[in-house]
Design an enzyme around this catalytic site. Structure first.
Site, mmCIF file in Angstrom:
data_model
loop_
_atom_site.group_PDB
_atom_site.id
_atom_site.type_symbol
_atom_site.label_atom_id
_atom_site.label_comp_id
_atom_site.label_asym_id
_atom_site.label_seq_id
_atom_site.Cartn_x
_atom_site.Cartn_y
_atom_site.Cartn_z
ATOM 1 N N TRP A 203 9.059 56.328 0.562
ATOM 2 C CA TRP A 203 10.868 56.032 0.535
ATOM 3 C C TRP A 203 10.525 53.990 0.419
ATOM 4 O O TRP A 203 11.898 53.650 -0.120
ATOM 5 C CB TRP A 203 11.122 56.321 1.794
ATOM 6 C CG TRP A 203 11.204 57.892 1.689
ATOM 7 C CD1 TRP A 203 10.773 58.311 2.557
ATOM 8 C CD2 TRP A 203 12.081 58.657 0.871
ATOM 9 N NE1 TRP A 203 11.188 60.141 1.951
ATOM 10 C CE2 TRP A 203 12.068 60.192 0.756
ATOM 11 C CE3 TRP A 203 12.924 58.010 0.330
ATOM 12 C CZ2 TRP A 203 13.047 60.403 0.328
ATOM 13 C CZ3 TRP A 203 13.581 59.247 -0.365
ATOM 14 C CH2 TRP A 203 13.805 60.957 -0.846
ATOM 15 N N ASP B 119 16.014 51.865 7.595
ATOM 16 C CA ASP B 119 15.831 52.806 6.737
ATOM 17 C C ASP B 119 14.945 54.236 8.165
ATOM 18 O O ASP B 119 13.720 53.787 8.328
ATOM 19 C CB ASP B 119 15.268 53.031 5.246
ATOM 20 C CG ASP B 119 14.927 54.947 5.433
ATOM 21 O OD1 ASP B 119 15.894 55.778 6.448
ATOM 22 O OD2 ASP B 119 14.287 54.708 4.023
ATOM 23 N N LYS C 177 17.751 64.720 8.240
ATOM 24 C CA LYS C 177 16.500 64.615 9.459
ATOM 25 C C LYS C 177 16.609 64.978 10.546
ATOM 26 O O LYS C 177 15.590 65.499 10.689
ATOM 27 C CB LYS C 177 15.465 63.498 8.619
ATOM 28 C CG LYS C 177 15.691 62.986 7.053
ATOM 29 C CD LYS C 177 14.768 63.796 6.312
ATOM 30 C CE LYS C 177 14.505 63.587 4.365
ATOM 31 N NZ LYS C 177 14.659 62.145 4.138
#
Ligand SMILES: *Cc1c(COP(=O)(O)O)cnc(C)c1O
Length: 358
Positions: free
Chosen positions: A100, A169, A193
């Site tokens: 990511w 993030d 998530k």
């Protein structure tokens, strides 16, 4: 019957809020219609929207000098919105400790100068940078970090000590740990998530930065416009906001962030202890300090054994344990709504599988 769902995202949700949503779905609060059919300017929706905004901040302990924004496009749109709004001729530094972080960096390069302030590609076991390893160049606007690399199962335990503000993030461990807000200009996460169903990112932005974010962008891409309009600039994803609001209320009722943090640690410790006590039957590819508390990644002796593990687990109603296709192995995602009994069922299965195959 509901199974034990270890999916990396979308996440498991508490059965209680699914049932509550079901009971309210067709007609909401005597309005004669469902939420999905209702004007997003109506008083009833307004109440849902404002409650979700307020709880996002209160549950996470977000200080008053941050604004909360609900923005569609998931965490990945933020990979673009962050550099578009903040860079303006300066550079963006990125900690690249996994898939990511790499993707965020690659997207930032489309909009200006962006570089890896630390690159963990070649690290084995995989890990996060140590203090002092993150190198910030002059003219850098921010350091972007990924608090938890969902695929590799690597967690940033210590935030890097740097001179520039950070942007985080936090998708895969959102609202499961306290944040040093004074060090961040912006924190974001896709809600699916650890916090709700897919459909948006919750973004916290330091209010004072809004004076300088870019105005030379299409309206939807401007943070200042979302802030000025309380995330009601265009039609918001009402279902996602409604469900996220319920999830935030659930977190609050269960004991808030401290309780979520404690449960997160407990769940992960049970699995890592089982790995450690297996005498090498199960192994972790991640440096001990940096092991994720929400995505526990582990290996068996070979890929065939891992496939058998995942298949047999599924027969025992333990589902979505297959590691990400890019890295293989096994991954148990243990998000906020994963009950301890799901973890205990997995531990019992790990013991049984080892007895039969060890
Ligand atoms: C899943 C994930 C993303 C992408 O999220 P979307 O909401 O699907 O765009 C970004 N960052 C991290 C850390 C993730 O786990």
């Amino acid at each position: 019957m509901r199974v034990h769902n270890f999916c990396a995202g979308p996440c498991v949700l508490p059965e209680a809020i699914l049932l509550e949503a079901q009971s309210e779905f067709v007609e909401l609060n005597g309005s004669g219609m469902s939420l999905l059919e209702m004007s997003h300017r109506s008083p009833l929706y307004e109440e849902i929207h404002e409650a979700a905004r307020a709880r996002s901040k209160s549950v996470f302990g977000v200080p008053d000098d941050f604004e909360v924004l609900f923005i569609q496009g998931g965490a990945m749109l933020q990979f673009s919105m962050v550099p578009m709004n903040f860079l303006q001729g300066e550079a963006g530094a990125y900690v690249d400790a996994g898939s990511w972080g790499s993707k965020a960096l690659a997207d930032a390069r489309m909009y200006g100068e962006a570089y890896a302030a630390w690159n963990g590609d070649q690290e084995s076991p995989s890990r996060m940078p140590n203090q002092g390893e993150v190198e910030i160049r002059p003219g850098t606007r921010y350091l972007h970090v990924t608090s938890n690399e969902t695929i590799g199962g690597v967690r940033m335990v210590e935030w890097p000590e740097v001179e520039v503000p950070m942007i985080g993030d936090m998708s895969s461990d959102y609202m499961s740990r306290p944040i040093p807000w004074d060090r961040f200009d912006l924190v974001y996460g896709g809600v699916q998530k650890n916090l709700g169903p897919a459909g948006m990112a919750v973004v916290f932005i330091r209010t004072s930065t809004l004076e300088n974010t870019s105005r030379n962008l299409g309206t939807y891409l401007r943070y200042d416009i979302h802030a000025d309009n309380r995330s009601l600039f265009n039609t918001p994803p009402v279902f996602t906001i409604w469900m996220t609001g319920k999830m935030l209320k659930w977190i609050e009722d269960e004991g808030g962030l401290p309780e979520m943090e404690m449960r997160t640690k407990q769940r992960a410790a049970r699995i890592y202890d089982t790995i450690e006590a297996s005498g090498g039957f199960y192994t972790s590819p991640v440096a001990r300090r940096d092991r994720s508390l929400t995505n526990v990644v582990f290996n068996l002796s070979n890929a065939e054994m891992e496939t058998r593990f995942v298949a047999q687990a599924e027969k025992n109603d333990l589902v979505n344990l297959k590691g990400h296709r890019s890295v293989g192995g096994v991954r148990a995602s243990l998000y906020n709504a994963m009950p301890m009994e799901g973890v205990e069922a997995l531990v019992a299965f790990m013991h049984e599988f080892q007895r039969e195959n060890g």
